[in-house]
Scaffold this motif. Structure first.
Motif, PDB file in Angstrom:
ATOM      1  N   GLU A 166      90.482  52.743  16.599  1.00 51.61           N
ATOM      2  CA  GLU A 166      90.014  52.146  15.356  1.00 51.61           C
ATOM      3  C   GLU A 166      91.006  52.443  14.235  1.00 51.61           C
ATOM      4  O   GLU A 166      91.419  53.599  14.057  1.00 51.61           O
ATOM      5  CB  GLU A 166      88.635  52.687  14.970  1.00 51.61           C
ATOM      6  N   SER A 167      91.365  51.404  13.482  1.00 52.19           N
ATOM      7  CA  SER A 167      92.242  51.552  12.326  1.00 52.19           C
ATOM      8  C   SER A 167      91.409  51.370  11.064  1.00 52.19           C
ATOM      9  O   SER A 167      90.689  50.372  10.929  1.00 52.19           O
ATOM     10  CB  SER A 167      93.372  50.522  12.372  1.00 52.19           C
ATOM     11  N   PHE A 168      91.515  52.324  10.140  1.00 49.80           N
ATOM     12  CA  PHE A 168      90.721  52.332   8.914  1.00 49.80           C
ATOM     13  C   PHE A 168      91.611  52.091   7.702  1.00 49.80           C
ATOM     14  O   PHE A 168      92.722  52.612   7.618  1.00 49.80           O
ATOM     15  CB  PHE A 168      90.017  53.683   8.730  1.00 49.80           C
ATOM     16  N   ASP A 169      91.083  51.315   6.756  1.00 52.56           N
ATOM     17  CA  ASP A 169      91.727  51.119   5.464  1.00 52.56           C
ATOM     18  C   ASP A 169      90.661  51.362   4.402  1.00 52.56           C
ATOM     19  O   ASP A 169      89.731  50.566   4.253  1.00 52.56           O
ATOM     20  CB  ASP A 169      92.284  49.695   5.365  1.00 52.56           C
ATOM     21  N   ASP A 170      90.767  52.482   3.685  1.00 51.61           N
ATOM     22  CA  ASP A 170      89.771  52.871   2.688  1.00 51.61           C
ATOM     23  C   ASP A 170      90.330  52.694   1.284  1.00 51.61           C
ATOM     24  O   ASP A 170      91.505  52.973   1.028  1.00 51.61           O
ATOM     25  CB  ASP A 170      89.361  54.334   2.866  1.00 51.61           C
TER      26      ASP A 170
END
Length: 208
Positions: A166-170
């Motif tokens: 999973e790749s997250f962008d916050d």
């Protein structure tokens, strides 16, 4: 001369102290919420008082994923004295890599954290039948502290084989001096293919 235990403790404590946490006595916030799930956008709202107390104004069958993500974001920002958290466990140094110096904890999850320039760059946790590794690619300033922005989580099964990535962008917004989540996008790759999910929050207001 400091012992190896003391050096590992000081290194990890300094990095944790540089990470942003919510203020003591934080009562929570409300916000308008947009959620992208299964190819469609849905609108609603939320009232979040703590990681365990999140009220979502969304259809019941859409609440599980946003509730989990919001709880995770709040839990990771909760103020906790280092000595009562990771600092309670024996630890030692693992050596240096391009991702920083490894600190291994003698906790239940056999955790390893890589520290570089007062930032946590990677975290590994081991469960009885699985493990995961979080690689933090970048941080953003939050006043005198910082928050993770882009990171990747790799999940493995008991045999060590990759099950999902999973790749997250916050993203974050400052509201009356408090940094709150404004967006989380998660791109998941697993045996079922590609999944894209997103939370968008605006019109934040602090609770009192």
């Amino acid at each position: 001369m400091p012992s190896v235990q003391e050096k590992a403790y000081a290194l990890l404590e300094a990095a944790r102290n540089q990470a942003y946490t919510l203020p003591e006595g934080f009562a929570g916030f409300r916000a308008r919420l947009r959620v992208y799930l299964a190819g469609s956008w849905y609108q609603g709202g939320l009232v979040a008082r703590s990681p365990r107390e999140i009220e979502l104004h969304l259809p019941e069958d859409l609440q599980a994923w946003p509730r989990r993500e919001l709880a995770s974001m709040l839990a990771h920002r909760s103020p906790r004295p280092f000595a009562q958290n990771e600092g309670q466990y024996p630890m030692h140094l693992e050596g240096e890599t391009p991702l920083g110096v490894g600190v291994r904890l003698e906790d239940a999850m056999r955790s390893v954290l890589w520290v570089q320039d007062n930032h946590i760059r990677m975290v590994e946790r081991n469960l009885p039948d699985s493990s995961f590794r979080i690689h933090i690619h970048s941080h953003v300033p939050a006043g005198a502290h910082h928050l993770p922005q882009h990171f990747t989580v790799t999940y493995r099964n008991a045999q060590g084989l990759i099950e999902a990535v999973e790749s997250f962008d916050d993203r974050y917004v400052q509201v009356e001096g408090v940094w709150l989540p404004s967006r989380r996008q998660v791109v998941r790759h697993d045996r079922d293919g590609l999944t894209v999910r997103e939370l968008q929050l605006d019109q934040h207001a602090l609770l009192t």
